[in-house]
Design an enzyme around this catalytic site. Structure first.
Site, PDB file in Angstrom:
ATOM      1  N   CYS A  37      -4.868   2.658  -3.560  1.00 45.35           N
ATOM      2  CA  CYS A  37      -3.462   3.216  -2.990  1.00 45.35           C
ATOM      3  C   CYS A  37      -3.038   1.908  -3.487  1.00 45.35           C
ATOM      4  O   CYS A  37      -1.340   1.538  -2.387  1.00 45.35           O
ATOM      5  CB  CYS A  37      -3.875   3.457  -1.120  1.00 45.35           C
ATOM      6  SG  CYS A  37      -5.019   4.312  -1.285  1.00 45.35           S
ATOM      7  N   HIS A  78       0.863  -1.382  -0.089  1.00 46.02           N
ATOM      8  CA  HIS A  78       0.139  -0.531   0.416  1.00 46.02           C
ATOM      9  C   HIS A  78       0.858   1.257   0.162  1.00 46.02           C
ATOM     10  O   HIS A  78       1.728   0.979   0.575  1.00 46.02           O
ATOM     11  CB  HIS A  78      -0.669  -0.413   1.266  1.00 46.02           C
ATOM     12  CG  HIS A  78      -1.652   0.868   1.334  1.00 46.02           C
ATOM     13  ND1 HIS A  78      -1.385   2.142   1.942  1.00 46.02           N
ATOM     14  CD2 HIS A  78      -3.662   0.513   1.481  1.00 46.02           C
ATOM     15  CE1 HIS A  78      -2.907   2.648   1.437  1.00 46.02           C
ATOM     16  NE2 HIS A  78      -3.868   1.590   1.175  1.00 46.02           N
TER      17      HIS A  78
END
Length: 407
Positions: free
Chosen positions: A365, A124
């Site tokens: 993300c 992420h």
């Protein structure tokens, strides 16, 4: 809990699941972004603000003492749930991102130019950007574990990357975009063999499986409250006491000090050394309630149920012409990222919303993952233990309708 997992009884604990989107019954498949909250958490939020709202620590009056006790009881409960015997090793933060940034700054202050930090290709952004910032600040070197087309890490490549220059490995336990469960225990053992420390991003794991940090032997572990059925704006950083004592504070202010003069400040003991200012008191207390709720569940039964749900949903999705699923790891949790040939994920997601189906679209993300597959993003359906096969069928019907409109 009985041997048979009763999803319909569990659903009664989550009031929002009876909500409608327009005239359609809500089907909530965006649990990877945030999970819904059981009634025990909702009640605890109301109880704090209506019965004992007060600032914690140092207060001599009754409300402050009650709030302080509830907050510290929550810390102790969370520690117990994570296999931590010393609750001073549990720090309250704003969430996973805040926890990782704390380590990147404070542990980062112990590093020097040329030291290496290893992350993976499936991280992420919150487990990429803080390390890039650290490398820019301290002259460290960032290295990336490559990934296979299946969505699994090249573990042998990782092993070869490890050296005496490696000071920290920061890796996700479960990929939020692909559902891949990484072999973190093995990765930790290998890192420790060269003297490196390890941070585990557990934002996507505690809600799907039992996590014991002592058994795992990680040095740091970060998670977000809102993904484990608690409030937003609160999270946890676990760190080994010896390491936390070596690290300088991340922020300065009230509660993290022992003494303050204009000449010098001495810092408080753990965990308060890293908890400057008034914390999210209700958040911490209610995160404790979320863990209390999780303790009532059979995580083995949950894993089995979610595995069956994942298998069922995968089979149903593959019935759709032009379907491509991204992330086909052998060891995977209940997340499915997919695209349908001839459609754009945003268009599909928008149409699904009109039919009451909540999924997430975009790069989640994890832009490097999308760049790896050479795609703009995916449609992601992420399941929790309160989701059902009937809801999967509703999504499939909605997808077929959406594809018919778009093609």
């Amino acid at each position: 809990m009985s041997d048979v997992f009763d999803v319909y009884a569990i659903r009664n604990d989550f009031p929002i699941l009876s909500e409608k989107v327009g005239d359609k019954q809500l089907v909530y498949f965006d649990n990877g972004a945030t999970a819904q909250k059981p009634q025990i958490v909702l009640d605890a939020i109301t109880a704090y603000y209506s019965k004992y709202n007060a600032n914690i620590h140092r207060g001599v009056h009754h409300l402050s003492q009650v709030a302080t006790q509830a907050y510290e009881d929550a810390r102790a409960l969370i520690a117990s749930c994570l296999g931590v015997s010393n609750s001073n090793e549990i720090l309250f933060t704003k969430g996973t991102t805040d926890s990782i940034n704390l380590v990147a700054f404070s542990f980062g202050e112990l590093l020097k130019e040329g030291d290496e930090i290893i992350i993976s290709a499936m991280e992420h952004h919150s487990n990429i950007v803080p390390w890039q910032m650290l490398c820019e600040r301290k002259g460290c070197v960032l290295r990336v574990i490559p990934m296979f087309e299946s969505g699994e890490l090249d573990i042998e490549a990782y092993r070869e990357m490890l050296s005496e220059r490696t000071k920290l490995v920061a890796v996700t336990h479960i990929s939020n975009a692909l559902g891949t469960i990484n072999p973190v225990k093995k990765m930790i053992d290998w890192a420790h063999s060269v003297g490196a420390k390890v941070l585990i991003d557990a934002a996507q794991s505690v809600q799907h499986m039992s996590v014991d940090v002592k058994d795992m032997d990680c040095d740091f572990l970060a998670l977000s409250g809102h993904k484990v059925f608690g409030p937003t704006g609160v999270g946890i950083l676990y760190g080994k006491e010896e390491l936390l004592n070596q690290m300088p504070p991340y922020q300065g202010g009230g509660d993290m000090i022992a003494t303050v003069t204009f000449e010098k400040t001495t810092y408080n003991t753990l965990p308060h050394k890293f908890e400057a200012g008034t914390p999210h008191i209700a958040g911490g207390i209610c995160l404790g309630k979320a863990f209390e709720y999780i303790k009532t569940l059979d995580m083995g039964a949950i894993q089995k149920y979610e595995s069956e749900l994942l298998e069922y949903a995968t089979g149903r999705l593959l019935e759709i012409e032009g379907m491509r699923i991204y992330g086909e790891a052998k060891n995977k949790t209940s997340v499915i990222s997919f695209l349908i040939e001839g459609t754009h994920p945003y268009d599909v997601g928008t149409l699904l919303d009109k039919m009451g189906i909540a999924v997430r679209t975009g790069h989640h993300c994890t832009q490097p993952i999308m760049d790896f597959y050479k795609i703009p993003g995916t449609i992601r359906a992420s399941f929790a233990f309160y989701n059902t096969k009937e809801e999967v069928d509703s999504m499939i019907n909605a997808l077929n309708r959406a594809v018919g409109m778009l093609k």
